[in-house]
Write a protein that holds these residues in place. Structure first.
Motif, PDB file in Angstrom:
ATOM      1  N   THR A  25       0.857  -1.189   0.000  1.00 24.35           N
ATOM      2  CA  THR A  25       0.000   0.000   0.000  1.00 24.35           C
ATOM      3  C   THR A  25       0.894   1.240   0.000  1.00 24.35           C
ATOM      4  OG1 THR A  25      -1.649  -1.201   1.310  1.00 24.35           O
ATOM      5  CG2 THR A  25      -1.893   1.196   1.173  1.00 24.35           C
ATOM      6  N   ARG A  26       0.481   2.256  -0.740  1.00 26.57           N
ATOM      7  CA  ARG A  26       1.245   3.505  -0.830  1.00 26.57           C
ATOM      8  C   ARG A  26       0.314   4.703  -0.673  1.00 26.57           C
ATOM      9  NH1 ARG A  26       6.218   3.287  -4.008  1.00 26.57           N
ATOM     10  NH2 ARG A  26       6.735   1.106  -4.355  1.00 26.57           N
ATOM     11  N   GLY A  27       0.890   5.796  -0.213  1.00 26.61           N
ATOM     12  CA  GLY A  27       0.133   7.032  -0.192  1.00 26.61           C
ATOM     13  C   GLY A  27       0.157   7.777   1.120  1.00 26.61           C
ATOM     14  N   ASP A  28      -0.679   8.813   1.170  1.00 26.54           N
ATOM     15  CA  ASP A  28      -0.722   9.720   2.320  1.00 26.54           C
ATOM     16  C   ASP A  28      -1.119   9.017   3.612  1.00 26.54           C
ATOM     17  OD1 ASP A  28      -0.040  11.761   0.606  1.00 26.54           O
ATOM     18  OD2 ASP A  28      -2.082  12.544   0.428  1.00 26.54           O
ATOM     19  N   LYS A  29      -2.043   8.078   3.537  1.00 28.85           N
ATOM     20  CA  LYS A  29      -2.492   7.386   4.752  1.00 28.85           C
ATOM     21  C   LYS A  29      -1.364   6.540   5.345  1.00 28.85           C
ATOM     22  CE  LYS A  29      -6.762   8.853   4.756  1.00 28.85           C
ATOM     23  NZ  LYS A  29      -7.381   9.617   5.817  1.00 28.85           N
ATOM     24  N   VAL A  30      -0.570   5.916   4.487  1.00 26.68           N
ATOM     25  CA  VAL A  30       0.587   5.149   4.971  1.00 26.68           C
ATOM     26  C   VAL A  30       1.590   6.100   5.615  1.00 26.68           C
ATOM     27  CG1 VAL A  30       2.531   3.666   4.324  1.00 26.68           C
ATOM     28  CG2 VAL A  30       0.283   3.321   3.256  1.00 26.68           C
ATOM     29  N   ILE A  33       0.376   7.099   9.063  1.00 30.82           N
ATOM     30  CA  ILE A  33       0.574   6.040  10.054  1.00 30.82           C
ATOM     31  C   ILE A  33       2.050   5.929  10.426  1.00 30.82           C
ATOM     32  CG2 ILE A  33       0.548   3.506  10.321  1.00 30.82           C
ATOM     33  CD1 ILE A  33      -2.151   4.874  10.918  1.00 30.82           C
ATOM     34  N   GLN A  34       2.935   6.015   9.449  1.00 29.86           N
ATOM     35  CA  GLN A  34       4.370   5.942   9.732  1.00 29.86           C
ATOM     36  C   GLN A  34       4.794   7.077  10.659  1.00 29.86           C
ATOM     37  OE1 GLN A  34       5.596   6.014   5.615  1.00 29.86           O
ATOM     38  NE2 GLN A  34       6.031   3.809   5.601  1.00 29.86           N
ATOM     39  N   ASP A  35       4.338   8.272  10.367  1.00 30.14           N
ATOM     40  CA  ASP A  35       4.663   9.430  11.193  1.00 30.14           C
ATOM     41  C   ASP A  35       4.111   9.259  12.611  1.00 30.14           C
ATOM     42  OD1 ASP A  35       5.702  12.166  11.498  1.00 30.14           O
ATOM     43  OD2 ASP A  35       3.586  12.732  11.642  1.00 30.14           O
ATOM     44  N   GLN A  36       2.890   8.789  12.716  1.00 30.98           N
ATOM     45  CA  GLN A  36       2.269   8.616  14.030  1.00 30.98           C
ATOM     46  C   GLN A  36       2.955   7.508  14.833  1.00 30.98           C
ATOM     47  OE1 GLN A  36      -1.800   8.163  12.784  1.00 30.98           O
ATOM     48  NE2 GLN A  36      -2.205  10.353  13.024  1.00 30.98           N
ATOM     49  N   LEU A  37       3.313   6.404  14.176  1.00 30.08           N
ATOM     50  CA  LEU A  37       4.024   5.338  14.878  1.00 30.08           C
ATOM     51  C   LEU A  37       5.370   5.838  15.401  1.00 30.08           C
ATOM     52  CD1 LEU A  37       3.235   2.285  12.587  1.00 30.08           C
ATOM     53  CD2 LEU A  37       2.480   2.591  14.957  1.00 30.08           C
ATOM     54  N   ASN A  38       6.054   6.665  14.626  1.00 32.12           N
ATOM     55  CA  ASN A  38       7.323   7.238  15.089  1.00 32.12           C
ATOM     56  C   ASN A  38       7.115   8.123  16.316  1.00 32.12           C
ATOM     57  OD1 ASN A  38       8.972   5.944  13.231  1.00 32.12           O
ATOM     58  ND2 ASN A  38       8.919   7.623  11.775  1.00 32.12           N
ATOM     59  N   ALA A  39       6.050   8.910  16.309  1.00 29.15           N
ATOM     60  CA  ALA A  39       5.752   9.763  17.469  1.00 29.15           C
ATOM     61  C   ALA A  39       5.414   8.899  18.687  1.00 29.15           C
ATOM     62  CB  ALA A  39       4.602  10.713  17.150  1.00 29.15           C
ATOM     63  N   ILE A  40       4.649   7.852  18.480  1.00 32.67           N
ATOM     64  CA  ILE A  40       4.276   6.953  19.576  1.00 32.67           C
ATOM     65  C   ILE A  40       5.515   6.254  20.125  1.00 32.67           C
ATOM     66  CG2 ILE A  40       3.017   4.820  20.129  1.00 32.67           C
ATOM     67  CD1 ILE A  40       0.878   5.813  18.040  1.00 32.67           C
ATOM     68  N   LYS A  49      11.423   2.764  15.110  1.00 36.18           N
ATOM     69  CA  LYS A  49      11.294   3.918  14.212  1.00 36.18           C
ATOM     70  C   LYS A  49      11.357   3.407  12.770  1.00 36.18           C
ATOM     71  CE  LYS A  49      11.703   7.408  17.218  1.00 36.18           C
ATOM     72  NZ  LYS A  49      10.722   8.441  17.405  1.00 36.18           N
ATOM     73  N   ILE A  50      10.623   4.065  11.902  1.00 30.66           N
ATOM     74  CA  ILE A  50      10.568   3.671  10.492  1.00 30.66           C
ATOM     75  C   ILE A  50      10.661   4.901   9.597  1.00 30.66           C
ATOM     76  CG2 ILE A  50       9.320   1.501  10.770  1.00 30.66           C
ATOM     77  CD1 ILE A  50       6.697   3.003  10.411  1.00 30.66           C
ATOM     78  N   ALA A  51      11.053   4.680   8.350  1.00 28.89           N
ATOM     79  CA  ALA A  51      11.099   5.773   7.378  1.00 28.89           C
ATOM     80  C   ALA A  51       9.675   6.229   7.061  1.00 28.89           C
ATOM     81  CB  ALA A  51      11.789   5.310   6.098  1.00 28.89           C
ATOM     82  N   VAL A  52       9.509   7.535   6.970  1.00 26.06           N
ATOM     83  CA  VAL A  52       8.208   8.101   6.585  1.00 26.06           C
ATOM     84  C   VAL A  52       8.280   8.379   5.087  1.00 26.06           C
ATOM     85  CG1 VAL A  52       6.563   9.965   6.989  1.00 26.06           C
ATOM     86  CG2 VAL A  52       7.933   9.089   8.894  1.00 26.06           C
ATOM     87  N   ASP A  53       7.956   7.326   4.320  1.00 26.07           N
ATOM     88  CA  ASP A  53       8.082   7.414   2.869  1.00 26.07           C
ATOM     89  C   ASP A  53       6.785   7.108   2.122  1.00 26.07           C
ATOM     90  OD1 ASP A  53       7.873   4.678   3.262  1.00 26.07           O
ATOM     91  OD2 ASP A  53       9.875   4.200   2.498  1.00 26.07           O
ATOM     92  N   GLY A  54       5.710   6.793   2.866  1.00 23.98           N
ATOM     93  CA  GLY A  54       4.434   6.515   2.229  1.00 23.98           C
ATOM     94  C   GLY A  54       4.344   5.148   1.575  1.00 23.98           C
ATOM     95  N   ILE A  55       5.330   4.276   1.852  1.00 28.18           N
ATOM     96  CA  ILE A  55       5.335   2.933   1.284  1.00 28.18           C
ATOM     97  C   ILE A  55       5.238   1.928   2.423  1.00 28.18           C
ATOM     98  CG2 ILE A  55       6.618   1.243  -0.088  1.00 28.18           C
ATOM     99  CD1 ILE A  55       8.087   3.720  -1.334  1.00 28.18           C
ATOM    100  N   TYR A  56       4.204   1.096   2.393  1.00 21.76           N
ATOM    101  CA  TYR A  56       3.984   0.109   3.449  1.00 21.76           C
ATOM    102  C   TYR A  56       4.817  -1.129   3.131  1.00 21.76           C
ATOM    103  CZ  TYR A  56       1.291  -1.968   7.259  1.00 21.76           C
ATOM    104  OH  TYR A  56       0.895  -2.517   8.461  1.00 21.76           O
TER     105      TYR A  56
END
Length: 102
Positions: A25-30, A33-40, A49-56
């Protein structure tokens, strides 16, 4: 009575995208989620921590799986409706975006 006003409202999590987020899955929603998981993960360091690249990819899947384990959800590595909203709930809590500044 006190009424609070703001110039701009920002940081409010977006709603469920209506489809599962999984490998490929790709896109803004991914990206969200990546950004939010990093904050959490700042408060729950077991979540990697994961790259915030929009690619699941596999790293996002693993971070989701660890999140699910930490918060007692089925450990599928897939962001379904229940996982989506649990991420939103925890994200709001750890970033305190729902608090008013005096």
């Amino acid at each position: 009575m006190y009424i609070n006003t703001a110039e701009e409202i920002a940081g409010i999590p977006l709603s469920w995208p209506g489809e599962l987020l999984d490998i490929g899955t790709r896109g803004d929603k991914v990206e969200q989620i990546q950004d939010q998981l990093n904050a959490i993960s700042n408060n729950y360091p077991r979540i990697p921590k994961i790259a915030v690249d929009g690619i699941y990819g596999e790293r996002t899947q693993n971070a989701v799986r660890v999140f699910q384990e930490v918060f007692g959800l089925p450990e599928t590595g897939v962001v379904d409706y229940r996982t989506w909203y649990k991420i939103q709930e925890i994200y709001v809590g750890v970033t305190r975006i729902a608090e008013l500044n005096p």
